[in-house]
Design an enzyme around this catalytic site. Structure first.
Site, PDB file in Angstrom:
ATOM      1  N   PRO A   1      12.711   1.561  14.164  1.00 19.10           N
ATOM      2  CA  PRO A   1      12.253   1.531  12.770  1.00 19.10           C
ATOM      3  C   PRO A   1      11.216   2.625  12.536  1.00 19.10           C
ATOM      4  CG  PRO A   1      12.053  -0.652  13.794  1.00 19.10           C
ATOM      5  CD  PRO A   1      12.367   0.326  14.886  1.00 19.10           C
TER       6      PRO A   1
ATOM      7  N   GLY B   1       5.646   7.431  10.107  1.00 21.74           N
ATOM      8  CA  GLY B   1       5.559   8.312  11.286  1.00 21.74           C
ATOM      9  C   GLY B   1       4.141   8.741  11.600  1.00 21.74           C
TER      10      GLY B   1
ATOM     11  N   THR C   1       2.949   3.253   5.905  1.00 21.15           N
ATOM     12  CA  THR C   1       3.651   2.234   5.118  1.00 21.15           C
ATOM     13  C   THR C   1       3.244   0.814   5.525  1.00 21.15           C
ATOM     14  OG1 THR C   1       5.435   2.045   6.740  1.00 21.15           O
ATOM     15  CG2 THR C   1       5.719   3.716   5.016  1.00 21.15           C
TER      16      THR C   1
ATOM     17  N   THR D   1       1.889  -2.330  13.749  1.00 27.68           N
ATOM     18  CA  THR D   1       0.864  -1.784  14.654  1.00 27.68           C
ATOM     19  C   THR D   1      -0.472  -2.521  14.538  1.00 27.68           C
ATOM     20  OG1 THR D   1       0.188  -0.166  12.981  1.00 27.68           O
ATOM     21  CG2 THR D   1       1.802   0.581  14.598  1.00 27.68           C
TER      22      THR D   1
ATOM     23  N   SER E   1      -5.824  -1.586  10.697  1.00 25.42           N
ATOM     24  CA  SER E   1      -7.046  -1.981   9.981  1.00 25.42           C
ATOM     25  C   SER E   1      -7.401  -0.908   8.969  1.00 25.42           C
ATOM     26  CB  SER E   1      -8.235  -2.099  10.933  1.00 25.42           C
ATOM     27  OG  SER E   1      -7.979  -3.092  11.873  1.00 25.42           O
TER      28      SER E   1
ATOM     29  N   ARG F   1      -7.230  18.181  12.738  1.00 26.38           N
ATOM     30  CA  ARG F   1      -6.680  18.354  14.101  1.00 26.38           C
ATOM     31  C   ARG F   1      -5.782  19.576  14.195  1.00 26.38           C
ATOM     32  NH1 ARG F   1      -3.901  13.341  16.667  1.00 26.38           N
ATOM     33  NH2 ARG F   1      -3.079  13.298  14.561  1.00 26.38           N
TER      34      ARG F   1
ATOM     35  N   TYR G   1     -15.417   3.650  17.471  1.00 23.96           N
ATOM     36  CA  TYR G   1     -14.375   4.653  17.265  1.00 23.96           C
ATOM     37  C   TYR G   1     -14.901   5.991  17.767  1.00 23.96           C
ATOM     38  CZ  TYR G   1     -10.675   6.966  14.484  1.00 23.96           C
ATOM     39  OH  TYR G   1      -9.590   7.678  14.059  1.00 23.96           O
TER      40      TYR G   1
HETATM   41  C1  LIG Z   1      -5.036  10.904  10.880  1.00 29.58           C
HETATM   42  C2  LIG Z   1      -4.717   9.481  11.170  1.00 29.58           C
HETATM   43  C3  LIG Z   1      -5.558   8.480  10.705  1.00 29.58           C
HETATM   44  C4  LIG Z   1      -5.266   7.144  10.989  1.00 29.58           C
HETATM   45  N1  LIG Z   1      -6.105   6.165  10.524  1.00 29.58           N
HETATM   46  C5  LIG Z   1      -5.812   4.873  10.764  1.00 29.58           C
HETATM   47  C6  LIG Z   1      -6.667   3.833  10.283  1.00 29.58           C
HETATM   48  O1  LIG Z   1      -7.664   4.083   9.614  1.00 29.58           O
HETATM   49  N2  LIG Z   1      -6.313   2.556  10.567  1.00 29.58           N
HETATM   50  C7  LIG Z   1      -5.199   2.255  11.278  1.00 29.58           C
HETATM   51  O2  LIG Z   1      -4.918   1.087  11.478  1.00 29.58           O
HETATM   52  N3  LIG Z   1      -4.396   3.213  11.769  1.00 29.58           N
HETATM   53  C8  LIG Z   1      -4.657   4.505  11.519  1.00 29.58           C
HETATM   54  N4  LIG Z   1      -3.837   5.481  12.000  1.00 29.58           N
HETATM   55  C9  LIG Z   1      -2.649   5.117  12.795  1.00 29.58           C
HETATM   56  C10 LIG Z   1      -1.387   4.870  11.934  1.00 29.58           C
HETATM   57  O3  LIG Z   1      -1.537   5.391  10.651  1.00 29.58           O
HETATM   58  C11 LIG Z   1      -1.092   3.393  11.892  1.00 29.58           C
HETATM   59  O4  LIG Z   1      -0.678   2.984  13.160  1.00 29.58           O
HETATM   60  C12 LIG Z   1      -0.043   2.974  10.852  1.00 29.58           C
HETATM   61  O5  LIG Z   1      -0.064   1.578  10.776  1.00 29.58           O
HETATM   62  C13 LIG Z   1       1.361   3.446  11.149  1.00 29.58           C
HETATM   63  O6  LIG Z   1       2.135   3.227   9.991  1.00 29.58           O
HETATM   64  P1  LIG Z   1       3.460   4.076   9.728  1.00 29.58           P
HETATM   65  O7  LIG Z   1       4.079   3.570   8.477  1.00 29.58           O
HETATM   66  O8  LIG Z   1       3.177   5.514   9.759  1.00 29.58           O
HETATM   67  O9  LIG Z   1       4.339   3.631  10.966  1.00 29.58           O
HETATM   68  P2  LIG Z   1       5.203   4.502  11.992  1.00 29.58           P
HETATM   69  O10 LIG Z   1       4.343   5.476  12.690  1.00 29.58           O
HETATM   70  O11 LIG Z   1       6.405   5.018  11.316  1.00 29.58           O
HETATM   71  O12 LIG Z   1       5.649   3.364  13.006  1.00 29.58           O
HETATM   72  C14 LIG Z   1       4.722   2.724  13.827  1.00 29.58           C
HETATM   73  C15 LIG Z   1       5.412   1.612  14.613  1.00 29.58           C
HETATM   74  O13 LIG Z   1       5.807   0.602  13.715  1.00 29.58           O
HETATM   75  C16 LIG Z   1       7.214   0.377  13.793  1.00 29.58           C
HETATM   76  N5  LIG Z   1       7.672   0.071  12.435  1.00 29.58           N
HETATM   77  C17 LIG Z   1       7.493   0.807  11.315  1.00 29.58           C
HETATM   78  N6  LIG Z   1       8.050   0.181  10.265  1.00 29.58           N
HETATM   79  C18 LIG Z   1       8.594  -0.974  10.728  1.00 29.58           C
HETATM   80  C19 LIG Z   1       9.349  -2.043  10.151  1.00 29.58           C
HETATM   81  N7  LIG Z   1       9.626  -2.081   8.847  1.00 29.58           N
HETATM   82  N8  LIG Z   1       9.757  -3.044  10.951  1.00 29.58           N
HETATM   83  C20 LIG Z   1       9.484  -3.052  12.276  1.00 29.58           C
HETATM   84  N9  LIG Z   1       8.788  -2.072  12.870  1.00 29.58           N
HETATM   85  C21 LIG Z   1       8.355  -1.047  12.109  1.00 29.58           C
HETATM   86  C22 LIG Z   1       7.784   1.661  14.363  1.00 29.58           C
HETATM   87  O14 LIG Z   1       9.001   1.451  15.041  1.00 29.58           O
HETATM   88  C23 LIG Z   1       6.680   2.081  15.313  1.00 29.58           C
HETATM   89  O15 LIG Z   1       6.813   1.378  16.522  1.00 29.58           O
HETATM   90  C24 LIG Z   1      -4.107   6.823  11.737  1.00 29.58           C
HETATM   91  C25 LIG Z   1      -3.257   7.843  12.173  1.00 29.58           C
HETATM   92  C26 LIG Z   1      -3.553   9.162  11.892  1.00 29.58           C
HETATM   93  C27 LIG Z   1      -2.636  10.233  12.382  1.00 29.58           C
END
Ligand SMILES: Cc1cc2nc3c(=O)[nH]c(=O)nc-3n(C[C@H](O)[C@H](O)[C@H](O)COP(=O)(O)OP(=O)(O)OC[C@H]3O[C@@H](n4cnc5c(N)ncnc54)[C@H](O)[C@@H]3O)c2cc1C
Length: 564
Positions: A132, A136, A207, A214, A217, A411, A472
């Site tokens: 899924p 990203g 999203t 994940t 927070s 970065r 952090y």
């Molecule tokens: C610059 C930066 C800042 C960030 N700041 C934060 C922050 O403040 N707080 C925080 O918590 N995280 C932060 N993150 C980490 C990241 O944004 C989080 O982990 C976020 O929750 C990932 O969401 P995504 O939609 O991009 O998921 P993805 O990266 O696309 O996927 C993450 C995981 O979730 C799974 N997944 C996605 N959608 C689904 C679905 N519908 N059903 C089942 N599994 C699914 C995927 O398979 C993958 O294993 C940061 C990252 C970056 C690069």
């Protein structure tokens, strides 16, 4: 279709610049020996990539097309590369070099739950691998397929499922589709007077489904809770059928299946819908800046705020190293600003006895009615004063609030100039935070010394709870040039992660496990804890079709690759 840069953060054409920040160049020169005017490396051109032909047998393609519609099955090279990994440092470095790894063979975009279920059945029937994909943005290696995966790998991009389906105003609950990005979600809710209140720094490009998978927070978690608190009901397409968790406020139905889905990183199935807490948009929202004379006075104030009657929405304090970095990223001041900041510095030194090198910057946020905000500010103000802190008004807080979604671009700016920068974050009880901080700083600096590199590490506390808080850490260094740079990165990152678990803290407060942090899982949750997770994943996914190798490593993915 919204897609991030395949090699870095954010939207094409947007980047971080030092040119409007006069203090940054000298700061980076002093602490990293980095010359901001010298670009040393750029990502390779997409056209030069060696993109393999997709491994998509005719019957697998036919089954996927039947599930989502032919126009929503893509084997386009850019689409496959952009869905191959997340945005952790290793992902960025390898993509920039053109080392794209085991990219998916197809990207499919289901438009509704029925299509998600059909994709799941097709993958299990055809023995394909499903990963899924939300935005990203994960930084834990949660998306990359195992390098030796011989079966077809399908990235399931949930981006078409981005609607608010219904709001139950009496209960403060909203039914949402999983592929909705932060801004579009808030727009839809705000239009009806509601907010989710979940604002991770990656908000613009991540999203709901990714947040849930994940255990994310957001900055205002002190008020609204983490995603694990916010998420009540779930619908998940699994290989055993539709898993349905009712959106009840609490239940005693044995071990929490809801909690098993939270943080499951796609290993149990695809989240096709979630019911979450929503709140009325607050009448007033403000973030104030504060200064504390030392890190320990800032920590003590945050602990007292968490234990007291005040309930701010944001509590954050930077150590002196992050404070110095924040000041170096200030935009050029007007003459009046320069006079004011000189006056403030003199006041702090002469009247308050601050050592400006040790001083710590803090942001505390308030939300609610005017009266509530005023009362909260008063309560917090008293605690701040008790710890020799002072309030510096709303200007710095507003600036931070506006800038926070631009900061992720830094970065790529540093990578262009040869420096590696990354973050590691954790959580621990209040009583352990002081020693934890000292150990991490010492271990990181020892690793810089071992490598013979110039490095910098800084920290902030955020996300306060009754029993503790998140620390952090952000670190950066110029590789020595004598070894593979990702090996050097691994030395520093591992030293920090090991210091977390050795200090009684967790391997991650909100960035999940993926393959990046899996090495520390057993030390964090103990051997039976890992056995339970393995049994859960093996039981629900006997064919290992669902994002294999994440959280609990599989045999061929025991540690993240060090460049290939
Ligand atoms: C610059 C930066 C800042 C960030 N700041 C934060 C922050 O403040 N707080 C925080 O918590 N995280 C932060 N993150 C980490 C990241 O944004 C989080 O982990 C976020 O929750 C990932 O969401 P995504 O939609 O991009 O998921 P993805 O990266 O696309 O996927 C993450 C995981 O979730 C799974 N997944 C996605 N959608 C689904 C679905 N519908 N059903 C089942 N599994 C699914 C995927 O398979 C993958 O294993 C940061 C990252 C970056 C690069």
């Amino acid at each position: 279709m919204k897609r991030m840069k395949w090699w870095g953060w954010g939207d094409e054409g947007v980047s971080f610049t030092h040119e409007d920040k006069p203090g940054l160049g000298p700061f980076l020169k002093r602490h990293l020996d980095l010359d901001v005017d010298r670009v040393r490396s750029r990502p390779v051109d997409f056209e030069t990539l060696d993109v393999p032909e997709p491994n998509l047998p005719v019957q697998v393609r036919a089954a996927l097309e039947a599930a989502v519609g032919g126009e929503h099955v893509s084997t386009e090279a850019l689409d496959r590369v952009a869905h191959a990994r997340g945005k952790c440092l290793r992902d960025l470095v390898r993509h920039r070099r053109g080392q794209i790894g085991r990219i998916p063979d197809a990207v499919v975009r289901p438009g509704d739950e029925e299509a998600v279920r059909a994709v799941m059945s097709a993958a299990v029937d055809e023995d394909a691998v499903l990963i899924p994909f939300g935005g990203g943005t994960n930084i834990s290696g949660s998306l990359e397929a195992p390098p030796s995966e011989a079966r077809p790998v399908i990235s399931v991009d949930l981006g078409r499922m981005d609607a608010v389906l219904a709001i139950d105003a009496d209960s403060g609950l909203a039914r949402l589709q999983p592929g909705v990005f932060g801004p579009h979600l808030e727009q839809q809710l705000n239009a009806r007077g509601w907010t989710l209140g979940h604002f991770p720094d990656s908000f613009t490009h991540s999203t709901l489904g990714g947040w849930i998978a994940t255990r994310s927070s957001g900055m205002q978690s002190d008020e609204y809770g983490d995603v694990a608190d916010i998420t009540r009901g779930l619908r998940v397409a699994t290989s055993a059928g539709m898993l349905v968790i009712r959106p009840v406020p609490h239940t005693s139905t044995g071990p929490s299946v809801r909690e098993m889905v939270l943080g499951s990183e796609g290993r149990l199935g695809i989240i096709s819908e979630a019911t979450v807490h929503v709140h009325r948009v607050p009448e007033r929202r403000t973030i104030l800046g504060y200064l504390f004379p030392t890190w320990s006075s800032g920590l003590a104030a945050m602990r007292e705020i968490a234990a007291g009657e005040a309930s701010p929405s944001v509590t954050r304090v930077s150590d002196s190293y992050e404070t110095a970095f924040s000041f170096s990223t200030k935009r050029s001041d007007s003459l009046l600003d320069q006079v004011k900041s000189r006056a403030l510095r003199e006041f702090l030194q002469r009247r308050r006895g601050y050592d400006l090198e040790a001083m710590c910057l803090s942001f505390i946020g308030y939300e609610g009615t005017r009266n509530h905000v005023a009362a909260q500010r008063k309560l917090v103000g008293r605690i701040v004063r008790r710890h020799d802190g002072i309030c510096i008004g709303s200007g710095p807080g507003e600036l931070y609030d506006q800038k926070k979604f631009d900061t992720p671009y830094i970065r790529d700016f540093l990578l262009d100039r040869g420096a590696l920068a990354d973050v590691s974050e954790t959580a621990a009880p209040w009583s352990l935070l002081g020693p934890l901080y000292d150990k991490v700083m010492a271990e990181a600096r020892a690793s810089f010394a071992e490598l013979g590199v110039t490095g910098y590490i800084m920290c902030h506390l955020s996300h306060s709870y009754h029993a503790g808080a998140c620390l952090y850490f952000t670190f950066a260094f110029m590789p020595s040039g004598l070894r593979e740079e990702l090996e050097e990165y691994d030395v520093v990152k591992s030293a920090i992660q090991q210091a977390f678990v050795d200090s009684g803290a967790t391997l991650s407060h909100h960035h999940a496990v993926g393959i990046e942090h899996a090495r520390w899982l057993e030390q964090d949750i103990s051997t039976p804890g890992v056995q339970m997770l393995r049994a859960l994943f093996d039981g629900m996914d006997p064919g290992a079709n669902l994002n294999p190798g994440k959280i609990v490593p599989s045999e061929d993915v025991t540690a993240p690759p060090l460049g290939e």
